[in-house]
Design a protein around this motif. Structure first.
Motif, PDB file in Angstrom:
ATOM      1  N   SER A  42    -108.408 -21.567 -30.295  1.00 28.19           N
ATOM      2  CA  SER A  42    -107.536 -22.455 -29.521  1.00 28.19           C
ATOM      3  C   SER A  42    -108.152 -23.842 -29.327  1.00 28.19           C
ATOM      4  O   SER A  42    -107.435 -24.838 -29.242  1.00 28.19           O
ATOM      5  CB  SER A  42    -107.188 -21.834 -28.171  1.00 28.19           C
ATOM      6  N   GLY A  43    -109.480 -23.919 -29.266  1.00 26.15           N
ATOM      7  CA  GLY A  43    -110.132 -25.209 -29.084  1.00 26.15           C
ATOM      8  C   GLY A  43    -109.796 -26.197 -30.193  1.00 26.15           C
ATOM      9  O   GLY A  43    -109.731 -27.409 -29.969  1.00 26.15           O
ATOM     10  N   TYR A  46    -106.835 -28.342 -29.251  1.00 25.68           N
ATOM     11  CA  TYR A  46    -107.175 -29.462 -28.354  1.00 25.68           C
ATOM     12  C   TYR A  46    -107.901 -30.554 -29.153  1.00 25.68           C
ATOM     13  O   TYR A  46    -107.705 -31.746 -28.938  1.00 25.68           O
ATOM     14  CB  TYR A  46    -108.060 -28.980 -27.200  1.00 25.68           C
ATOM     15  N   ARG A  47    -108.731 -30.123 -30.072  1.00 26.43           N
ATOM     16  CA  ARG A  47    -109.467 -31.093 -30.898  1.00 26.43           C
ATOM     17  C   ARG A  47    -108.509 -31.895 -31.785  1.00 26.43           C
ATOM     18  O   ARG A  47    -108.667 -33.100 -31.971  1.00 26.43           O
ATOM     19  CB  ARG A  47    -110.501 -30.370 -31.761  1.00 26.43           C
ATOM     20  N   ARG A  98    -114.738 -31.640 -35.840  1.00 26.65           N
ATOM     21  CA  ARG A  98    -116.036 -31.154 -35.319  1.00 26.65           C
ATOM     22  C   ARG A  98    -116.960 -32.306 -34.965  1.00 26.65           C
ATOM     23  O   ARG A  98    -118.053 -32.103 -34.440  1.00 26.65           O
ATOM     24  CB  ARG A  98    -116.754 -30.276 -36.361  1.00 26.65           C
ATOM     25  N   ALA A 106    -111.757 -34.156 -26.940  1.00 27.00           N
ATOM     26  CA  ALA A 106    -111.052 -32.876 -26.712  1.00 27.00           C
ATOM     27  C   ALA A 106    -111.306 -32.392 -25.299  1.00 27.00           C
ATOM     28  O   ALA A 106    -110.411 -31.892 -24.611  1.00 27.00           O
ATOM     29  CB  ALA A 106    -111.516 -31.835 -27.724  1.00 27.00           C
ATOM     30  N   SER A 107    -112.521 -32.560 -24.852  1.00 27.00           N
ATOM     31  CA  SER A 107    -112.874 -32.133 -23.504  1.00 27.00           C
ATOM     32  C   SER A 107    -112.085 -32.946 -22.478  1.00 27.00           C
ATOM     33  O   SER A 107    -111.679 -32.429 -21.440  1.00 27.00           O
ATOM     34  CB  SER A 107    -114.389 -32.304 -23.340  1.00 27.00           C
ATOM     35  N   SER A 110    -108.157 -32.098 -22.539  1.00 26.09           N
ATOM     36  CA  SER A 110    -107.829 -30.732 -22.096  1.00 26.09           C
ATOM     37  C   SER A 110    -107.790 -30.572 -20.570  1.00 26.09           C
ATOM     38  O   SER A 110    -107.456 -29.502 -20.081  1.00 26.09           O
ATOM     39  CB  SER A 110    -108.813 -29.727 -22.696  1.00 26.09           C
ATOM     40  N   ARG A 116    -102.073 -28.854 -21.261  1.00 24.62           N
ATOM     41  CA  ARG A 116    -102.430 -27.432 -21.311  1.00 24.62           C
ATOM     42  C   ARG A 116    -101.178 -26.564 -21.436  1.00 24.62           C
ATOM     43  O   ARG A 116    -101.154 -25.600 -22.180  1.00 24.62           O
ATOM     44  CB  ARG A 116    -103.239 -27.023 -20.063  1.00 24.62           C
ATOM     45  N   GLY A 136    -111.235 -19.110 -26.716  1.00 24.87           N
ATOM     46  CA  GLY A 136    -111.074 -20.379 -26.011  1.00 24.87           C
ATOM     47  C   GLY A 136    -111.712 -20.340 -24.645  1.00 24.87           C
ATOM     48  O   GLY A 136    -112.816 -19.810 -24.468  1.00 24.87           O
ATOM     49  N   ARG A 137    -111.000 -20.931 -23.667  1.00 25.37           N
ATOM     50  CA  ARG A 137    -111.526 -20.982 -22.312  1.00 25.37           C
ATOM     51  C   ARG A 137    -110.619 -20.248 -21.329  1.00 25.37           C
ATOM     52  O   ARG A 137    -111.066 -19.783 -20.295  1.00 25.37           O
ATOM     53  CB  ARG A 137    -111.640 -22.444 -21.834  1.00 25.37           C
ATOM     54  N   ASP A 138    -109.311 -20.225 -21.654  1.00 18.88           N
ATOM     55  CA  ASP A 138    -108.322 -19.698 -20.701  1.00 18.88           C
ATOM     56  C   ASP A 138    -107.437 -18.646 -21.343  1.00 18.88           C
ATOM     57  O   ASP A 138    -106.312 -18.432 -20.913  1.00 18.88           O
ATOM     58  CB  ASP A 138    -107.438 -20.851 -20.199  1.00 18.88           C
ATOM     59  N   ILE A 139    -107.910 -18.002 -22.392  1.00 19.43           N
ATOM     60  CA  ILE A 139    -107.047 -17.050 -23.105  1.00 19.43           C
ATOM     61  C   ILE A 139    -106.777 -15.820 -22.228  1.00 19.43           C
ATOM     62  O   ILE A 139    -105.637 -15.394 -22.082  1.00 19.43           O
ATOM     63  CB  ILE A 139    -107.651 -16.633 -24.478  1.00 19.43           C
ATOM     64  N   ARG A 185    -119.679 -31.389 -20.935  1.00 19.10           N
ATOM     65  CA  ARG A 185    -118.427 -30.690 -21.276  1.00 19.10           C
ATOM     66  C   ARG A 185    -118.309 -29.393 -20.483  1.00 19.10           C
ATOM     67  O   ARG A 185    -117.232 -29.032 -20.024  1.00 19.10           O
ATOM     68  CB  ARG A 185    -118.354 -30.416 -22.781  1.00 19.10           C
ATOM     69  N   ASP A 189    -115.284 -28.436 -18.091  1.00 17.33           N
ATOM     70  CA  ASP A 189    -114.515 -27.197 -18.311  1.00 17.33           C
ATOM     71  C   ASP A 189    -114.473 -26.326 -17.064  1.00 17.33           C
ATOM     72  O   ASP A 189    -113.473 -25.715 -16.749  1.00 17.33           O
ATOM     73  CB  ASP A 189    -115.147 -26.351 -19.434  1.00 17.33           C
ATOM     74  N   ARG A 192    -112.544 -28.409 -13.815  1.00 20.60           N
ATOM     75  CA  ARG A 192    -111.215 -29.031 -13.842  1.00 20.60           C
ATOM     76  C   ARG A 192    -110.269 -28.224 -12.947  1.00 20.60           C
ATOM     77  O   ARG A 192    -110.438 -27.008 -12.777  1.00 20.60           O
ATOM     78  CB  ARG A 192    -110.686 -29.145 -15.272  1.00 20.60           C
TER      79      ARG A 192
END
Ligand code: DC
Length: 229
Positions: A42-43, A46-47, A98, A106-107, A110, A116, A136-139, A185, A189, A192
């Motif tokens: 998923s990142g 955002y990238r 990358r 991206a950070s 997001s 989001r 990801g972070r919130d999956i 970052r 993350d 937020r």
């Protein structure tokens, strides 16, 4: 694993969340390959949006402009044998996203709730059929709160920085910059307001600080097999 050939195997939704450098991408892609699933990162979405903002010279703080840009874009994750390809409006941006400027952007993009929300709805559409390992972070907390298996992969910050450095073959002064970027970052993350990085209440937390990649994979695979039984 299932014994009845007349009954097709369940195709799980597996969520792998955690901070940068904890080893999510490698584990997610190896696990997906083992299970014959699709690995969705998923990142990368955002990238891709961040790259578009850079190219269009849009402000990373302008939420409405970013959402309009997302709505106007085609962001696709294309699983291939060698890994995921990320396409932005049909263009392969897998390597470009990358780079350091995109990582930073991206950070920043997001953090916006509406950005989001757009991402989450697309990620749900991509994964809802199952047979996916989404990282990801919130999956586990937002995208698939009912995922069959949730892993929260963490590691000591110093170890995560070292791994990132080795991965990118970075040394010396640049290494200090990379470590500082990673810490910033991480902070963004975790703090937020919308969907901060946090383990879901029902996630299995794995601290990979003192574990090899193979050990982490074996643990995660065993958890997935237990769900399939
Ligand atoms: O996993 P990554 O480093 O490629 O993610 C890039 C950025 O996107 C990262 O700063 C956090 C953000 N991100 C997010 O907020 N939610 C996700 N599900 C995935 C990534």
């Amino acid at each position: 694993m299932h014994d009845d050939p007349a009954k097709p195997a369940r195709r799980l939704i597996i969520a792998i969340d955690g901070p940068a450098g904890a080893g999510k991408s490698t584990i997610a892609s190896r696990l997906a390959r083992k299970l014959g699933y699709v690995n969705l990162e998923s990142g990368a979405m955002y990238r891709a949006l961040a790259l578009k903002a850079i190219e269009k010279d849009a402000s990373f703080d302008d939420e409405s402009a970013l959402v309009a840009m997302a709505q106007d874009s085609r962001i696709e994750l294309e699983p291939t044998i060698g890994g995921n390809r990320t396409l932005l409006d049909g263009r392969d941006v897998s390597a470009r996203i990358r780079e350091r400027d995109v990582t930073e952007a991206a950070s920043r993009v997001s953090v916006h709730p509406k950005v989001r929300a757009w991402m989450v709805s697309h990620q749900r559409a991509m994964g809802e059929g199952g047979g996916v390992v989404m990282e990801g972070r919130d999956i586990g907390t937002k995208v698939f709160p009912d995922a069959d298996l949730k892993i929260f992969l963490d590691a000591d910050p110093v170890v995560r920085e070292q791994r990132r450095m080795e991965q990118q073959k970075i040394k010396g002064e640049l290494a200090a910059n990379v470590a500082a970027d990673l810490r910033e970052r991480d902070r963004r993350d975790r703090t937020r307001a919308t969907s901060p990085l946090v383990a879901a209440a029902d996630a299995v937390v794995i601290d990979s600080t003192a574990m090899s990649e193979d050990e982490v994979l074996a643990r995660v695979e065993a958890l997935a097999q237990a769900k399939l039984r």
